[in-house]
Design an enzyme around this catalytic site. Structure first.
Site, mmCIF file in Angstrom:
data_model
loop_
_atom_site.group_PDB
_atom_site.id
_atom_site.type_symbol
_atom_site.label_atom_id
_atom_site.label_comp_id
_atom_site.label_asym_id
_atom_site.label_seq_id
_atom_site.Cartn_x
_atom_site.Cartn_y
_atom_site.Cartn_z
ATOM 1 N N SER A 158 0.861 -1.185 0.000
ATOM 2 C CA SER A 158 0.000 0.000 0.000
ATOM 3 C C SER A 158 0.896 1.232 0.000
ATOM 4 O O SER A 158 2.050 1.166 0.442
ATOM 5 C CB SER A 158 -0.868 -0.024 1.257
ATOM 6 O OG SER A 158 -1.432 1.245 1.491
ATOM 7 N N TYR A 171 -2.871 -0.710 10.151
ATOM 8 C CA TYR A 171 -2.896 -1.057 8.730
ATOM 9 C C TYR A 171 -1.565 -0.677 8.074
ATOM 10 O O TYR A 171 -0.912 -1.511 7.433
ATOM 11 C CB TYR A 171 -4.064 -0.344 8.037
ATOM 12 C CG TYR A 171 -4.149 -0.626 6.548
ATOM 13 C CD1 TYR A 171 -4.841 -1.735 6.074
ATOM 14 C CD2 TYR A 171 -3.532 0.224 5.618
ATOM 15 C CE1 TYR A 171 -4.924 -1.994 4.705
ATOM 16 C CE2 TYR A 171 -3.605 -0.028 4.258
ATOM 17 C CZ TYR A 171 -4.299 -1.136 3.805
ATOM 18 O OH TYR A 171 -4.367 -1.390 2.454
HETATM 19 N N1 LIG Z 1 -8.602 -0.836 -2.669
HETATM 20 C C1 LIG Z 1 -7.541 -0.076 -2.551
HETATM 21 O O1 LIG Z 1 -7.580 1.111 -2.924
HETATM 22 C C2 LIG Z 1 -6.264 -0.624 -1.984
HETATM 23 C C3 LIG Z 1 -5.149 0.225 -1.931
HETATM 24 C C4 LIG Z 1 -3.949 -0.279 -1.428
HETATM 25 C C5 LIG Z 1 -3.883 -1.604 -1.003
HETATM 26 N N2 LIG Z 1 -4.982 -2.404 -1.057
HETATM 27 C C6 LIG Z 1 -4.851 -3.784 -0.613
HETATM 28 O O2 LIG Z 1 -5.386 -4.639 -1.599
HETATM 29 C C7 LIG Z 1 -5.882 -5.835 -0.976
HETATM 30 C C8 LIG Z 1 -7.334 -6.056 -1.352
HETATM 31 O O3 LIG Z 1 -8.066 -4.954 -0.879
HETATM 32 P P1 LIG Z 1 -9.552 -4.609 -1.365
HETATM 33 O O4 LIG Z 1 -9.585 -3.141 -1.544
HETATM 34 O O5 LIG Z 1 -9.960 -5.521 -2.435
HETATM 35 O O6 LIG Z 1 -10.345 -4.919 -0.015
HETATM 36 P P2 LIG Z 1 -11.804 -5.539 0.251
HETATM 37 O O7 LIG Z 1 -12.701 -5.169 -0.848
HETATM 38 O O8 LIG Z 1 -12.137 -5.124 1.641
HETATM 39 O O9 LIG Z 1 -11.516 -7.106 0.184
HETATM 40 C C9 LIG Z 1 -10.724 -7.709 1.163
HETATM 41 C C10 LIG Z 1 -10.936 -9.198 1.123
HETATM 42 O O10 LIG Z 1 -10.226 -9.745 2.237
HETATM 43 C C11 LIG Z 1 -11.099 -10.622 2.919
HETATM 44 N N3 LIG Z 1 -10.795 -10.732 4.345
HETATM 45 C C12 LIG Z 1 -10.801 -9.761 5.267
HETATM 46 N N4 LIG Z 1 -10.599 -10.269 6.488
HETATM 47 C C13 LIG Z 1 -10.471 -11.611 6.331
HETATM 48 C C14 LIG Z 1 -10.280 -12.695 7.218
HETATM 49 N N5 LIG Z 1 -10.212 -12.504 8.533
HETATM 50 N N6 LIG Z 1 -10.191 -13.946 6.714
HETATM 51 C C15 LIG Z 1 -10.300 -14.151 5.383
HETATM 52 N N7 LIG Z 1 -10.503 -13.162 4.502
HETATM 53 C C16 LIG Z 1 -10.591 -11.917 4.965
HETATM 54 C C17 LIG Z 1 -12.470 -10.003 2.718
HETATM 55 O O11 LIG Z 1 -13.463 -10.966 2.999
HETATM 56 P P3 LIG Z 1 -15.005 -10.522 3.187
HETATM 57 O O12 LIG Z 1 -15.454 -10.122 1.819
HETATM 58 O O13 LIG Z 1 -15.639 -11.752 3.663
HETATM 59 O O14 LIG Z 1 -14.998 -9.383 4.135
HETATM 60 C C18 LIG Z 1 -12.394 -9.569 1.272
HETATM 61 O O15 LIG Z 1 -12.698 -10.636 0.413
HETATM 62 C C19 LIG Z 1 -5.679 -5.622 0.517
HETATM 63 O O16 LIG Z 1 -4.471 -6.250 0.910
HETATM 64 C C20 LIG Z 1 -5.579 -4.129 0.660
HETATM 65 O O17 LIG Z 1 -4.849 -3.771 1.806
HETATM 66 C C21 LIG Z 1 -6.174 -1.943 -1.544
#
Ligand SMILES: NC(=O)c1ccc[n+]([C@@H]2O[C@H](COP(=O)([O-])OP(=O)(O)OC[C@H]3O[C@@H](n4cnc5c(N)ncnc54)[C@H](OP(=O)(O)O)[C@@H]3O)[C@@H](O)[C@H]2O)c1
Length: 251
Positions: A158, A171
């Site tokens: 990130s 985070y």
């Molecule tokens: N979106 C952005 O702008 C952004 C920017 C920088 C980095 N990232 C990184 O990219 C990655 C994906 O992020 P995203 O934006 O796609 O987030 P998201 O939409 O919140 O998806 C996160 C996923 O992780 C799962 N998860 C969370 N806690 C869990 C647990 N205890 N056990 C198993 N699964 C779990 C969630 O499951 P549920 O659906 O069941 O909750 C969901 O499927 C992350 O590592 C995030 O830090 C994202």
């Protein structure tokens, strides 16, 4: 130092044919799109996540695409014990005998709050999912990765990992530590294995997590997950052979 993949990169349709790839947090957001994209390029996916209904929807989408049949592995990384990781390894060993790709994608945002007010319980949860889980999972699956002749382990970084930012608390710290873990792993597997490890910073991407972090933002103005998939494909597949210990920006 972060970098980008070649601007003209075009993955071949069968880029990941025959590969077995596990994606954590495969039910939603970037993980769901990455899983479907990897499958569309020929991989057999292990969809790991905590909400079975969401994993089933991704499973159905992969089947509807006509991609190789995936597997669902429900697991809540927040409460998983070392034994749960051993069980995962045993199941994958029995089903596939090896693992060619591992995308550490699942994460918790936690609360955006000053460090001195950070709730201890929330801190522990974020560290468990974002940092301890990739450590435990990589350790448990290392022998299966060693059994592949070209294994790629991807950690999700990130912008707040590279430089600390006020209020991002557990985070940001977990992501900075995860970047470091990638480098340690890459060094440790550099000789005598065919495993490489790299980190991807997705940048701002239209997901539930992004909307939670920036509630005032207009979602349609944020990059959709599909647009960052070239970086995921490049680093997961054979086109990045020999590239390891590096930090990539997907945007
Ligand atoms: N979106 C952005 O702008 C952004 C920017 C920088 C980095 N990232 C990184 O990219 C990655 C994906 O992020 P995203 O934006 O796609 O987030 P998201 O939409 O919140 O998806 C996160 C996923 O992780 C799962 N998860 C969370 N806690 C869990 C647990 N205890 N056990 C198993 N699964 C779990 C969630 O499951 P549920 O659906 O069941 O909750 C969901 O499927 C992350 O590592 C995030 O830090 C994202």
């Amino acid at each position: 130092m972060s970098e980008k993949i070649p601007a003209d990169y075009t993955p071949s349709a069968d880029l990941l044919a025959g590969r077995v790839i596990l994606v954590t947090g495969a039910g939603d957001g970037i993980g769901a799109v990455a899983a479907r994209t990897f499958a569309a390029h020929g991989a057999t996916l292990v969809l790991l996540g905590r909400t079975i209904g969401k994993l089933e929807r991704v499973y159905d989408a992969i089947e509807a695409d006509g991609s190789p049949q995936p597997a669902i592995y429900p697991m809540n990384l927040e409460g998983a014990s070392p034994k749960d990781y051993e069980d995962l390894a045993l199941t994958l060993e029995k089903e596939f005998g090896r693992l060619d790709g591992l995308l550490h994608n699942a994460a918790l945002l936690g609360t955006l709050t000053p460090l001195h007010q950070y709730d201890l319980e929330q801190w522990a949860k974020v560290m468990q999912v974002n940092l301890n889980a990739p450590f435990l999972m990589t350790s448990a699956l290392l022998d299966l990765l060693k059994a592949s002749d070209d294994a790629s382990v991807l950690f999700t970084s990130s912008s707040v990992a590279r430089q600390g930012r006020a209020y991002w608390g557990a985070y940001g710290i977990s992501k900075a530590a995860s970047d470091n873990m990638m480098e340690i792993l890459a060094d440790e597997v550099e000789t005598n294995t065919h495993i490489r490890a790299n980190a991807i910073n997705p940048g701002a991407v239209r997901t539930t997590m992004r909307a939670r972090a920036y509630p005032g933002e207009e979602p349609t103005k944020v990059t959709p997950p599909e647009a960052i998939m070239p970086t995921y494909l490049y680093l997961m597949g054979p086109d990045s052979r020999g590239i390891t210990r590096r930090h990539f920006d997907a945007q």
